[in-house]
Structure formats: structure tokens, C-alpha cells
Motif scaffolding. Structure first.
Motif, short mmCIF file in Angstrom:
data_model
loop_
_atom_site.label_atom_id
_atom_site.label_comp_id
_atom_site.label_asym_id
_atom_site.label_seq_id
_atom_site.Cartn_x
_atom_site.Cartn_y
_atom_site.Cartn_z
N THR A 1 -31.38 -42.70 -58.60
CA THR A 1 -30.47 -42.14 -57.62
C THR A 1 -31.07 -40.89 -56.99
OG1 THR A 1 -29.23 -40.48 -58.89
CG2 THR A 1 -28.71 -42.80 -59.33
N PHE B 1 -16.61 -52.92 -54.86
CA PHE B 1 -16.15 -51.55 -55.02
C PHE B 1 -14.64 -51.51 -54.88
CE2 PHE B 1 -17.36 -52.08 -50.55
CZ PHE B 1 -16.21 -51.68 -49.90
N ARG C 1 -19.80 -36.42 -55.08
CA ARG C 1 -20.41 -37.66 -55.55
C ARG C 1 -20.88 -37.53 -56.99
NH1 ARG C 1 -25.61 -39.72 -52.38
NH2 ARG C 1 -26.52 -37.90 -53.43
N ARG D 1 -22.91 -47.37 -61.43
CA ARG D 1 -21.72 -47.12 -60.62
C ARG D 1 -21.85 -45.77 -59.92
NH1 ARG D 1 -18.20 -47.10 -65.67
NH2 ARG D 1 -20.25 -46.53 -66.43
N THR D 2 -21.19 -45.65 -58.77
CA THR D 2 -21.16 -44.39 -58.05
C THR D 2 -19.74 -44.08 -57.63
OG1 THR D 2 -23.35 -44.92 -57.16
CG2 THR D 2 -22.19 -43.07 -56.17
N TYR E 1 -17.36 -41.55 -55.21
CA TYR E 1 -17.21 -40.56 -54.15
C TYR E 1 -15.75 -40.14 -54.06
CZ TYR E 1 -21.78 -42.01 -52.23
OH TYR E 1 -23.12 -42.28 -52.05
N GLN F 1 -22.46 -50.99 -55.39
CA GLN F 1 -23.33 -51.37 -54.29
C GLN F 1 -24.51 -50.40 -54.15
OE1 GLN F 1 -20.42 -49.94 -54.11
NE2 GLN F 1 -19.91 -49.08 -52.12
N GLN G 1 -23.58 -48.00 -49.75
CA GLN G 1 -22.60 -46.93 -49.98
C GLN G 1 -22.37 -46.14 -48.70
OE1 GLN G 1 -23.88 -44.54 -53.35
NE2 GLN G 1 -24.40 -46.35 -54.56
N GLU G 2 -23.44 -45.75 -48.04
CA GLU G 2 -23.33 -44.98 -46.80
C GLU G 2 -22.63 -45.80 -45.71
OE1 GLU G 2 -26.68 -42.78 -45.38
OE2 GLU G 2 -27.66 -42.83 -47.35
#
Length: 312
Positions: A51, A229, A258, A264-265, A267, A282, A287-288
Motif C-alpha cells: 500500500t 465493497f 484512510r 481491506r481498505t 475510508y 478492490q 478505490q480512487e
């Protein structure tokens, strides 16, 4: 972030439902997934993600038999069975969630499926299946030839770089599942008809299910058949325990909180009309792309801020 984790574990289950295959490629991939769901095994797995905030890694022990999956991680244990999820925290507390039904699995048209060369993982023969988007691989899966379990998976960012790798360090066809844990509390996951603040599609991901989330939020589960997600939306800021470890990240003029975990992420941000949380698996570019189609961060106007200070 325990309650968020429960919801995400729940929605991951839904994407593994029975497929309505719309193409030969979709049917081929569905047959692999169905076999993996029925596999019986136990083993220790290593998950590592590259990351922008550094490497994130975690060891997980998995046991699967007769439709029940047990996941042991450092934060506790999750026991997944049809229609039920038991979440066991490190302090021994057991929370249960129940749910009825789910939307069928389907593969987004942007993906194709191709066979890779057979590989050997831990001395076991595995068939490689690649999920491709255009000319590059998005996900590489190595299915055990004997059991059908996924011995290794690798996801890729849009520039071709590796995002996350998950691989077994030990694997056995022996799997013992004991009695289900006794929960201190049980909550039903309540489906919602729809939500005005949750779009039907986001960056190529379709909204498969909508349900009531924590603290009066609406939660939407999105998937493209490969990655997924959850989006939580409320009319006020969302406070998440543990988010004090988050870093601020800016895309263009927009700033988010974040947190990267292994695989996993999360936000979190506040808009002029409320709060949002995005939590999923994802890759980075996706993500963006999803964030770009959701309401942008921004402070509420003076009247709304005064109202929230008075009434929460």
C-alpha cells in the motif's frame, strides 16, 4: 471497528451465492467458485498487501467443512455458516448476525477469464485461472486440483503492479468443525428496499444489496463479481473506533481518512450532508474511481453544524 467488520464479513458471504451465469466465461468461473465453497480443508494463510502507507500483512488460520468456515486472526475468530455469522472478539465476547437471502453472483462484462499454466503450491497441483480486464490480469487464482480450495490468489492494480497476495503456508484435507459458539447477543441484518444516497452503480460496481447499517446508516454492498465493497451513509458524521490510526490522504482537492488493513481498505469522510465510510478489497486505482463517484468531502453549513452540536 468491530461492527463494521461484521457487516463486511456478511457482505463477502453474499457474493459467494449461486450464480446466474450469463456467459461461458462466467459459467466457467462460477464452477470454480462453487467447488471452492464445497472444499473441506484446514490451514494457515498469509495475506500481504503493498500500500502507499507501507506493507500490511496478517496471518490467518482457516477451517472449512460442511458449509461452515472458521477464520482465526489476531483480532479474534469469525464462524460463518449459511445465514449466520458469529464474531468472537479477543476478550471472549460473541456477537451473532443473521440474514435471509442475497442477490445472485454475476461477473461484470469488463472481465474475461483465461486459463494459466498449472502450478505447484505446497507440493500440491493447482490449476491457475486468470481474471483479465482488457490486456492485463486483475486477479490470479490457483485452485487445488484435489479439493478445489484456492491455494493462492494475487490481485493487481491498474498499472499491473501487485496489490495483495494471499497464500497458504500449510494446508491439510483434514478439517474438524466443533459446535457453534453461544452468542451473548444476536442481531438481524435488515434488508432495505433502496436508499437515495446509494447509487445503483459506482465505477463499474453494481449495488447488489442494501441493508440497515450501524448507527442508523444505510449500507450498500457493491460487487463486480471479483472485488467488492460496502458503503455506509448517514445524515451525520460517522465515528469509528480505531480510526485515530488513520492517515489523511488527498485526491485532487478532496481529503479522506484512510486505514489500510491486510486485504481491506477503509475510508471515512464527512460531506455537507452527512458521513460516509467505504470499506472493501478492490485494488488502489479502483478505490480512487469509486471515491470519485461518491459525494465529496465538505463541511456542513452553519445551521446544520449548530443543529448537530445540539442534538447529535
Amino acid at each position: 471497528m468491530r461492527r463494521i467488520g461484521v457487516i463486511v464479513s456478511f457482505v463477502v458471504l453474499m457474493v459467494l451465492g449461486t450464480a446466474l451465469a450469463g456467459s461461458a466465461q462466467e459459467a466457467e468461473l462460477d464452477s470454480w467458485f462453487e467447488r471452492a465453497k464445497g472444499a473441506e480443508f484446514s490451514g494457515r494463510q498469509f495475506i500481504v498487501c503493498e500500500t502507499p502507507d507501507g506493507e500490511r500483512a496478517e496471518f490467518v488460520t482457516l477451517t472449512q467443512r460442511n458449509g461452515v468456515l472458521i477464520v482465526d486472526a489476531g483480532s479474534g475468530r469469525s464462524v460463518v455458516s449459511p445465514g449466520e455469522l458469529y464474531d468472537l472478539s479477543a476478550d471472549g465476547t460473541v456477537l451473532a448476525s443473521t440474514f435471509d437471502g442475497h442477490s445472485p453472483w454475476s461477473l461484470d462484462s469488463r472481465y474475461g477469464v483465461s486459463d494459466g499454466a498449472a502450478v505447484t503450491v505446497l507440493g500440491r497441483q493447482a490449476d491457475v485461472v486468470n481474471v483479465v480486464e482488457g490486456e492485463f490480469v486483475r486477479l490470479e487464482l490457483a485452485f487445488d486440483q484435489v479439493t478445489g480450495a484456492v491455494l493462492k490468489s494475487v490481485s493487481f492494480n491498474g498499472d499491473g503492479s501487485v496489490y495483495c497476495t494471499s497464500s497458504f503456508l500449510s494446508f491439510s484435507e483434514d478439517a474438524a468443525i466443533g459446535a457453534m459458539p453461544i452468542a451473548q447477543s444476536t442481531a438481524a441484518v435488515v434488508p432495505l428496499e433502496a436508499s437515495e444516497v446509494l447509487p445503483e452503480t459506482l465505477a463499474g460496481f453494481g449495488r447488489r444489496d442494501t441493508f440497515a447499517g450501524p448507527a442508523g446508516s444505510a449500507a450498500g454492498f457493491y460487487s463486480d463479481g471479483i472485488f467488492s465493497f460496502t458503503v455506509l451513509a448517514t445524515d451525520r458524521a460517522i465515528n469509528i473506533a480505531g480510526l485515530e490510526q488513520a492517515n489523511s490522504v488527498t485526491f485532487g482537492d478532496d481529503t479522506y481518512q484512510r486505514v489500510f488493513l491486510a486485504g481491506r481498505t477503509l475510508y471515512s469522510w464527512t460531506t455537507k450532508d452527512g458521513g460516509f465510510v467505504l470499506f472493501g478489497d478492490q485494488p488502489l486505482d479502483m478505490q480512487e474511481a469509486v471515491l470519485a463517484e461518491l459525494p465529496e468531502p465538505g463541511r456542513a453549513n452553519l445551521i446544520k453544524r449548530f443543529w448537530r452540536r445540539l442534538f447529535g
